[in-house]
Each structure stands twice: as structure tokens, then as C-alpha cells.
Enzyme design. Structure first.
Site, PDB file in Angstrom:
ATOM      1  N   CYS A 141       0.837  -1.210   0.000  1.00 11.50           N
ATOM      2  CA  CYS A 141       0.000   0.000   0.000  1.00 11.50           C
ATOM      3  C   CYS A 141       0.873   1.262   0.000  1.00 11.50           C
ATOM      4  CB  CYS A 141      -0.912  -0.065   1.228  1.00 11.50           C
ATOM      5  SG  CYS A 141      -1.681   1.478   1.699  1.00 11.50           S
ATOM      6  N   CYS A 182       0.133   3.864   2.694  1.00 13.16           N
ATOM      7  CA  CYS A 182       0.585   3.348   3.997  1.00 13.16           C
ATOM      8  C   CYS A 182       2.064   3.643   4.198  1.00 13.16           C
ATOM      9  CB  CYS A 182       0.375   1.833   4.085  1.00 13.16           C
ATOM     10  SG  CYS A 182      -1.339   1.331   3.940  1.00 13.16           S
TER      11      CYS A 182
END
Length: 114
Positions: free
Chosen positions: A39, A42
Site C-alpha cells: 500500500c 501506507c
């Protein structure tokens, strides 16, 4: 217990339960970063989260990889990454979905002083 000012990565179910129990007993605010290695947002939030952990030493910062601990992610109904949940004594008090640095800071500020 990890030292204050650090993000604690939970890699097993036992570790997650142990960290949560000790945080609940301390009555501190717990902020959990639900993340994934693939991600992008993230990864962008990781250094910010680590920086907040250094600034708010009265708050417990946990990190959970949703692929590693899928059951935990399902238990907290995590559907997008990153998702940050805010817990007080085991109860969900708030939730932030997405890489929104300002909102993360605002909610930590708000809930850590209650």
C-alpha cells in the site's frame, strides 16, 4: 513492552492480544495503524506515524499488517488501508480512513487528553 515513543509492530495474534491488554490496563489511548506492505499511502504515512509516536509518549502506537493478521483486520472491520483506529480501554472511540495526516494528529490530540 516496547520503549515509549516507538511504534510497536504486532506480527502474531498473541503479540496483538498482549499489547492490547497491557494498553487497556494502562488506560492510555491506543492508535492502531492497519497497513499493508503493498500500500503506497501506507508507506507514506509510516514515518509520520513514527514521528507522532515520539511526540505523544502517553499514547500507545500499534501497527498491524492486514495480510499478516487478517483476523484482526476483519474483527475491526478494516476495509481500506491505511485505517487508523483509536481505542480507549478496549473500546473503539474513533476511526480515520486514508492517509490524512492532519486528521490523524487532530484525533490523537483530541482523544489523548480525555
Amino acid at each position: 513492552m516496547a520503549e515509549e515513543g516507538a511504534v510497536i509492530g504486532c506480527h502474531t495474534l498473541d503479540e496483538w492480544k498482549r499489547q492490547l491488554e497491557s494498553a487497556n490496563e494502562s488506560k492510555k489511548l491506543v492508535v492502531v495503524d492497519f497497513t499493508a506492505s503493498w500500500c503506497g499511502p501506507c508507506r507514506m504515512m509510516a514515518p509520520i506515524f513514527a514521528d507522532l509516536a515520539k511526540r505523544f509518549i502517553n499514547v500507545v502506537f500499534l501497527k498491524v499488517d492486514v495480510d499478516e493478521l487478517r483476523t484482526v483486520a476483519e474483527e475491526w472491520e478494516i476495509e481500506a488501508m491505511p485505517t487508523f483506529i483509536y481505542l480507549k480501554e478496549g473500546r473503539l472511540v474513533d476511526k480515520t480512513v486514508g492517509a490524512v495526516k492532519d486528521e490523524l494528529l487532530k484525533k490523537i490530540d483530541l482523544h489523548s487528553t480525555k
